[in-house]
Design a protein around this motif. Structure first.
Motif: not given
Lengths: 115, 114
Positions: A65-67, A78-83
């Protein structure tokens, strides 16, 4: 005047994909907050910006998670590699300044579904 | 760490009856307390907030809440509810010195029946 707006209102993605959620705060509000609300729960704090800088990111669950808020107005989460566990309603709020006493005005949220 | 407990997950009441939604928070030196309401398919809206001064706080739509420091409570009340009060209600706390970060309770679903 316009309130806090969030786009998209709904986002469906597949596990492992990258997503971006956008928040437009009320014009002139210097503080911006992101929260996450899972089904049947209250909102959970993620990150807080004062101007362009993240003043408190202690609620971000992990480094996926990054903003950002590059110009001190619009913010993107921003969410990478969502689960699948990331599925929730992501809420954005803004307030006039950084104080505890200022009212936070919430947007309608983005409902994220990770399949 | 600060925490908020809303003691009732669901509160069903009849129209025109009084209602109390309970909220307790963990103790801290200085806190600010809030009640937010979330109507179906709408965003969170501030009902009222306690910052300092009088312990009885009046908000919108006829709601009021009382800050009780000794019991660490901030219960929300309305003397006569309407169908339109049906919504989810959230109690929240903010610690002095923590920026504006809000810690929310789990929510109470108020259901007003005719």
């Amino acid at each position: 005047g316009a309130g806090v707006s969030q786009t998209p209102s709904n986002k469906v993605t597949e596990k492992g994909k990258y997503v971006e959620l956008r928040c437009d705060p009320i014009s002139g509000h210097t503080a911006l907050y992101w929260y996450r609300q899972s089904l049947g729960q209250g909102p959970e704090f993620l990150i807080y910006f004062q101007g362009t800088g993240a003043a408190d990111d202690s609620g971000l669950p992990n480094d996926r998670f990054f903003a950002v808020r590059p110009e001190g107005s619009v913010s993107t989460l921003k969410i990478q590699r969502t689960e699948r566990g990331d599925s929730a309603v992501y809420l954005c709020a803004s307030s006039q300044s950084r104080g505890n006493t200022d009212t936070q005005y919430f947007g309608p949220g983005t409902r994220l579904t990770v399949l | 760490a600060q925490s908020v407990t809303q003691l009732d997950s669901q509160v069903p009441v009849f129209e025109e009856a009084p209602v109390e939604l309970r909220c307790n928070y963990s103790s801290s030196v200085s806190v600010y307390l809030f009640w937010y309401v979330q109507y179906p398919n709408q965003g969170l809206q501030l009902l009222l907030k306690y910052l300092s001064g009088s312990t009885l706080v009046k908000g919108i739509n006829g709601f009021e809440a009382e800050f009780n420091k000794s019991q660490t409570s901030f219960h929300l009340r309305k003397p006569s509810v309407h169908i339109s009060d049906t919504a989810e209600y959230f109690c929240a706390v903010s610690d002095l010195g923590q920026g504006g970060k809000l810690i929310f309770g789990q929510g109470t679903e108020l259901s007003v029946k005719p």
